[in-house]
Design a protein around this motif. Structure first.
Motif, short mmCIF file in Angstrom:
data_model
loop_
_atom_site.label_atom_id
_atom_site.label_comp_id
_atom_site.label_asym_id
_atom_site.label_seq_id
_atom_site.Cartn_x
_atom_site.Cartn_y
_atom_site.Cartn_z
N LYS A 149 -6.34 -10.61 -8.89
CA LYS A 149 -7.18 -9.64 -8.20
C LYS A 149 -6.66 -8.22 -8.39
O LYS A 149 -5.47 -8.01 -8.63
CB LYS A 149 -7.31 -9.97 -6.71
CG LYS A 149 -6.02 -9.84 -5.90
CD LYS A 149 -5.82 -8.52 -5.22
CE LYS A 149 -4.59 -8.53 -4.34
NZ LYS A 149 -4.26 -7.24 -3.74
N VAL A 150 -7.59 -7.27 -8.29
CA VAL A 150 -7.25 -5.86 -8.21
C VAL A 150 -8.04 -5.28 -7.06
O VAL A 150 -9.26 -5.45 -6.99
CB VAL A 150 -7.59 -5.09 -9.51
CG1 VAL A 150 -7.17 -3.62 -9.36
CG2 VAL A 150 -6.94 -5.73 -10.72
N SER A 151 -7.36 -4.61 -6.13
CA SER A 151 -8.00 -4.01 -4.97
C SER A 151 -7.79 -2.50 -4.99
O SER A 151 -6.71 -2.03 -5.36
CB SER A 151 -7.43 -4.56 -3.66
OG SER A 151 -7.69 -5.94 -3.53
N VAL A 152 -8.81 -1.78 -4.59
CA VAL A 152 -8.70 -0.33 -4.45
C VAL A 152 -9.21 0.08 -3.08
O VAL A 152 -10.13 -0.54 -2.54
CB VAL A 152 -9.49 0.41 -5.55
CG1 VAL A 152 -8.89 0.15 -6.92
CG2 VAL A 152 -10.96 0.03 -5.53
N VAL A 153 -8.60 1.12 -2.53
CA VAL A 153 -9.10 1.72 -1.30
C VAL A 153 -9.88 2.97 -1.69
O VAL A 153 -9.38 3.82 -2.43
CB VAL A 153 -7.94 2.08 -0.35
CG1 VAL A 153 -8.45 2.89 0.84
CG2 VAL A 153 -7.26 0.81 0.14
N VAL A 154 -11.12 3.05 -1.22
CA VAL A 154 -12.03 4.13 -1.57
C VAL A 154 -12.67 4.66 -0.29
O VAL A 154 -12.59 4.02 0.76
CB VAL A 154 -13.13 3.65 -2.55
CG1 VAL A 154 -12.51 3.09 -3.83
CG2 VAL A 154 -14.02 2.58 -1.89
N PRO A 155 -13.32 5.82 -0.34
CA PRO A 155 -14.06 6.28 0.84
C PRO A 155 -15.12 5.25 1.25
O PRO A 155 -15.80 4.67 0.40
CB PRO A 155 -14.70 7.59 0.37
CG PRO A 155 -13.80 8.06 -0.72
CD PRO A 155 -13.33 6.83 -1.41
N GLN A 156 -15.25 5.03 2.55
CA GLN A 156 -16.18 4.01 3.02
C GLN A 156 -17.62 4.30 2.60
O GLN A 156 -18.39 3.37 2.33
CB GLN A 156 -16.09 3.88 4.54
CG GLN A 156 -16.93 2.74 5.10
CD GLN A 156 -16.46 2.32 6.48
OE1 GLN A 156 -15.29 1.95 6.64
NE2 GLN A 156 -17.33 2.37 7.45
N ASP A 157 -17.99 5.55 2.50
CA ASP A 157 -19.34 5.90 2.09
C ASP A 157 -19.66 5.45 0.67
O ASP A 157 -20.82 5.33 0.30
CB ASP A 157 -19.56 7.42 2.20
CG ASP A 157 -19.59 7.90 3.64
OD1 ASP A 157 -19.76 7.06 4.54
OD2 ASP A 157 -19.44 9.12 3.86
N ASP A 158 -18.60 5.21 -0.13
CA ASP A 158 -18.79 4.78 -1.52
C ASP A 158 -18.64 3.27 -1.70
O ASP A 158 -18.72 2.78 -2.83
CB ASP A 158 -17.78 5.48 -2.43
CG ASP A 158 -17.99 6.99 -2.50
OD1 ASP A 158 -19.16 7.41 -2.49
OD2 ASP A 158 -16.99 7.72 -2.56
N MET A 159 -18.40 2.53 -0.63
CA MET A 159 -18.06 1.11 -0.74
C MET A 159 -19.14 0.28 -1.44
O MET A 159 -18.87 -0.43 -2.41
CB MET A 159 -17.79 0.53 0.65
CG MET A 159 -17.44 -0.95 0.65
SD MET A 159 -17.17 -1.59 2.32
CE MET A 159 -18.87 -1.56 2.97
N ILE A 160 -20.36 0.36 -0.97
CA ILE A 160 -21.43 -0.48 -1.53
C ILE A 160 -21.74 -0.08 -2.97
O ILE A 160 -21.97 -0.94 -3.84
CB ILE A 160 -22.70 -0.40 -0.66
CG1 ILE A 160 -22.39 -0.88 0.76
CG2 ILE A 160 -23.83 -1.23 -1.27
CD1 ILE A 160 -21.88 -2.29 0.85
#
Length: 408
Positions: free
Chosen positions: A379-390
């Motif tokens: 797996k690869v996980s990234v944390v991004v702004p919530q507004d960009d999640m979908i």
């Protein structure tokens, strides 16, 4: 006689009508000749209603009493389920967690199962009864009632199946299986007919709420087949097993995402004053799950360590850190909200380099900033702004061609 364990979630038990419908599914398995154990969660809004009643007394209730009162929610479900079976003409009995022989540690509301004594369930099987067990609960060595917390009912179901040497566990919910991504938000998400334990474990840890990772871990350890089924429609569902067929040489087999991630940053006046081991030991002792960890040691700047946690654990994490501030030696704690985690998962990633680069390039193309990164073999996980999640989830689902996936 072969045995199966059936777990029904709260959404499937939202009313007495729903309970009668689920009882018919248990009856169908009994009619096939199985010994049947049913494990139930709290029905509908019951748990929320009980919590509201407690809050009318205090916001600082003891963990022991809160566990005791919350255990009544699943007891209500199990008793009503047993009554529905009896009214349909079948022998049935409801058992609390401790009556079913579930022994746990002493964490009260986040308990772990130590062992299960199944002899009483065996006695009810000999009487031809369907056994309905209140999930999410047990008893410690001092006979205090404990609850298992999030995912407790399905963890109970898997643990009971192992103790009873059951053929499989069927998890009934409001979804009809495991998808390449959440079909409510990701266009053209495809249902998987099979998924490996390791892939499901990553999906569960990374935002898929179909089954709790504790249950997947147990199933993998004992190689227990688990099927995720729909409570409302007849479908094949998704089978959890050790190895699955890799269709079309797919490297990535799923995209998961989770909102309300908080980045907590702890800073020190000097590197020598901090101990990562001490900090994360204290958090672990309080059952606070930490995910992505980034340490920064730069000349001329105060050293920091940042980690991501879920929103619901934020207040407890701050309390634990503040209570231990002197012993941990940090000078300040800061946080950032409004974040989300987006992940790609696939067992084929271990032998295919370049997947992370492809992921980052697509996110860059979509103008989605990456704030934190975590990787494993699958797996690869990234944390991004919530507004960009979908938008990020849809982009990655498209990038790795998951909408074209066909699974046998």
């Amino acid at each position: 006689m072969a045995r199966i364990v059936m777990k029904f979630g709260g959404a499937t038990l939202a009313s007495t009508g729903h309970i009668q419908e689920m009882a018919r599914k248990a009856i169908a398995e009994k009619d096939k000749g199985f010994d049947v154990v049913v494990v139930v969660a709290a029905m509908g809004q019951t748990a929320k209603d009980v919590k509201m009643m407690v809050k009318r007394f205090t916001d600082d209730v003891s963990k022991r009493e809160l566990a005791a009162v919350m255990s009544t929610c699943t007891q209500l479900s199990s008793s009503l389920f047993a009554i529905a079976l009896q009214e349909a003409g079948y022998k049935a009995v409801s058992l609390t967690g401790w009556q079913a022989g579930i022994h746990t540690d002493r964490m009260y509301r986040h308990a772990r199962i130590d062992n299960i004594d199944v002899h009483r369930i065996e006695e009810h099987f000999e009487q031809g009864q369907i056994v309905v067990i209140a999930g999410e609960q047990g008893v410690d060595d001092d006979y205090n009632i404990t609850t298992l917390g999030k995912g407790g009912a399905e963890t109970t179901a898997v643990a009971l199946a192992i103790g009873l040497e059951a053929e499989r566990v069927d998890i009934y919910s409001n979804v009809d299986g495991v998808y390449t991504a959440d079909p409510r938000y990701v266009t053209n998400a495809q249902k998987l007919q099979e998924i490996s334990y390791d892939e499901m474990l990553e999906l569960s840890n990374l935002g898929s709420h179909v089954i709790h990772p504790r249950a997947v871990e147990l199933a993998k350890k004992f190689q227990l087949p688990v099927i995720i089924r729909s409570s409302s429609v007849e479908s094949v569902g998704t089978l959890l097993k050790e190895e699955v067929e890799m269709e079309k040489n797919l490297v990535v087999r799923g995209v998961a995402f989770e909102a309300d991630i908080i980045r907590l940053t702890v800073g020190y006046d000097a590197y020598s004053e901090g101990s990562l081991a001490d900090m994360f030991t204290i958090l672990a002792e309080n059952r606070i799950n930490v995910d992505i960890i980034v340490q920064a040691i730069i000349d001329g700047l105060k050293p920091t360590v940042s980690f991501s946690i879920l929103k619901e654990e934020f207040a407890e994490a701050l309390r634990v850190l503040e209570d231990s501030k002197v012993s941990l030696g940090f000078s300040f704690a800061d946080f950032e909200i409004g974040l989300a985690k987006v992940s790609i998962i696939g067992s084929g990633m271990a032998s295919n380099p370049g997947v992370a680069a492809r992921m980052f390039d697509r996110l860059r193309h979509e103008n989605i900033p990456v704030k934190m990164v975590s990787t494993s073999e699958i797996k690869v996980s990234v944390v991004v702004p919530q507004d960009d999640m979908i938008r990020a989830a849809n982009a990655l689902h498209d990038e790795f061609n998951l909408e074209q996936a066909l699974y046998i």
